[in-house]
Design a protein around this motif. Structure first.
Motif, PDB file in Angstrom:
ATOM      1  N   MET A   1       0.849  -1.167   0.000  1.00  0.00           N
ATOM      2  CA  MET A   1       0.000   0.000   0.000  1.00  0.00           C
ATOM      3  C   MET A   1       0.900   1.238   0.000  1.00  0.00           C
ATOM      4  O   MET A   1       1.844   1.320   0.764  1.00  0.00           O
TER       5      MET A   1
ATOM      6  N   ALA B   1      -7.365   5.716   2.750  1.00  0.00           N
ATOM      7  CA  ALA B   1      -8.051   4.798   3.660  1.00  0.00           C
ATOM      8  C   ALA B   1      -8.451   5.508   4.946  1.00  0.00           C
ATOM      9  O   ALA B   1      -9.551   5.290   5.469  1.00  0.00           O
TER      10      ALA B   1
ATOM     11  N   GLY C   1     -12.160   6.119   5.937  1.00  0.00           N
ATOM     12  CA  GLY C   1     -12.545   5.587   7.242  1.00  0.00           C
ATOM     13  C   GLY C   1     -13.195   6.630   8.122  1.00  0.00           C
ATOM     14  O   GLY C   1     -14.165   6.350   8.825  1.00  0.00           O
TER      15      GLY C   1
ATOM     16  N   VAL D   1     -12.219   3.106   9.649  1.00  0.00           N
ATOM     17  CA  VAL D   1     -11.207   2.456   8.803  1.00  0.00           C
ATOM     18  C   VAL D   1     -11.411   0.949   8.804  1.00  0.00           C
ATOM     19  O   VAL D   1     -11.397   0.303   7.748  1.00  0.00           O
ATOM     20  N   VAL D   2     -11.630   0.377   9.980  1.00  0.00           N
ATOM     21  CA  VAL D   2     -11.858  -1.070  10.073  1.00  0.00           C
ATOM     22  C   VAL D   2     -13.141  -1.452   9.325  1.00  0.00           C
ATOM     23  O   VAL D   2     -13.176  -2.456   8.609  1.00  0.00           O
TER      24      VAL D   2
ATOM     25  N   PHE E   1     -12.498  -1.353   5.482  1.00  0.00           N
ATOM     26  CA  PHE E   1     -11.790  -2.546   5.003  1.00  0.00           C
ATOM     27  C   PHE E   1     -12.675  -3.793   5.104  1.00  0.00           C
ATOM     28  O   PHE E   1     -12.706  -4.629   4.199  1.00  0.00           O
TER      29      PHE E   1
ATOM     30  N   THR F   1     -15.409  -3.793   2.380  1.00  0.00           N
ATOM     31  CA  THR F   1     -14.824  -4.138   1.087  1.00  0.00           C
ATOM     32  C   THR F   1     -14.548  -5.635   1.003  1.00  0.00           C
ATOM     33  O   THR F   1     -14.839  -6.272  -0.014  1.00  0.00           O
ATOM     34  N   GLY F   2     -14.011  -6.193   2.074  1.00  0.00           N
ATOM     35  CA  GLY F   2     -13.745  -7.638   2.102  1.00  0.00           C
ATOM     36  C   GLY F   2     -15.011  -8.466   1.975  1.00  0.00           C
ATOM     37  O   GLY F   2     -15.043  -9.458   1.233  1.00  0.00           O
TER      38      GLY F   2
ATOM     39  N   GLU G   1     -20.795  -2.056  -1.661  1.00  0.00           N
ATOM     40  CA  GLU G   1     -19.615  -1.829  -0.822  1.00  0.00           C
ATOM     41  C   GLU G   1     -19.868  -0.697   0.169  1.00  0.00           C
ATOM     42  O   GLU G   1     -19.577  -0.817   1.358  1.00  0.00           O
TER      43      GLU G   1
ATOM     44  N   GLN H   1     -20.092  -1.110   4.236  1.00  0.00           N
ATOM     45  CA  GLN H   1     -19.172  -0.339   5.066  1.00  0.00           C
ATOM     46  C   GLN H   1     -19.921   0.462   6.125  1.00  0.00           C
ATOM     47  O   GLN H   1     -19.537   0.470   7.293  1.00  0.00           O
TER      48      GLN H   1
END
Length: 91
Positions: free
Chosen positions: A1, A9, A13, A40-41, A44, A47-48, A64, A68
């Motif tokens: 990254m 990010a 976030g 932020v968590v 991510f 997205t995962g 997405e 989130q």
């Protein structure tokens, strides 16, 4: 990254964390830095989850963003439940 990706990010976030906080009713009991970390968590994680479900197609995606924000709402609720309340008293 890259550094640019890391900055993006953190900014994303922060936005996701604030959106999650706006959905949760009541007074804010968590500090701003923790809200950004939760965002932020959640960014991510959302997205995962989208990629695990096969809904990600690259670029901006409504699924997405929805995942989130929903994860941010759940995380804000969890953090507020366990974060010590401010009483206004100093020891």
């Amino acid at each position: 990254m890259t550094i640019g990706g890391l900055v993006a990010a953190v900014i994303l976030g922060a936005v996701i964390g604030v959106l999650g906080r706006f959905v949760v009713p009541g007074r804010e009991n968590i500090p701003a830095w923790l809200l950004v970390a939760v965002g932020v968590v959640a960014a991510f994680g959302g997205t995962g989850l989208v990629h695990l479900c096969g809904l990600g197609e690259g670029g901006w995606n409504l699924w997405e963003a929805l995942f989130q924000v929903l994860l941010a709402v759940a995380a804000v609720l969890l953090v507020e439940a366990f974060w010590p309340k401010r009483t206004g008293r100093h020891l």
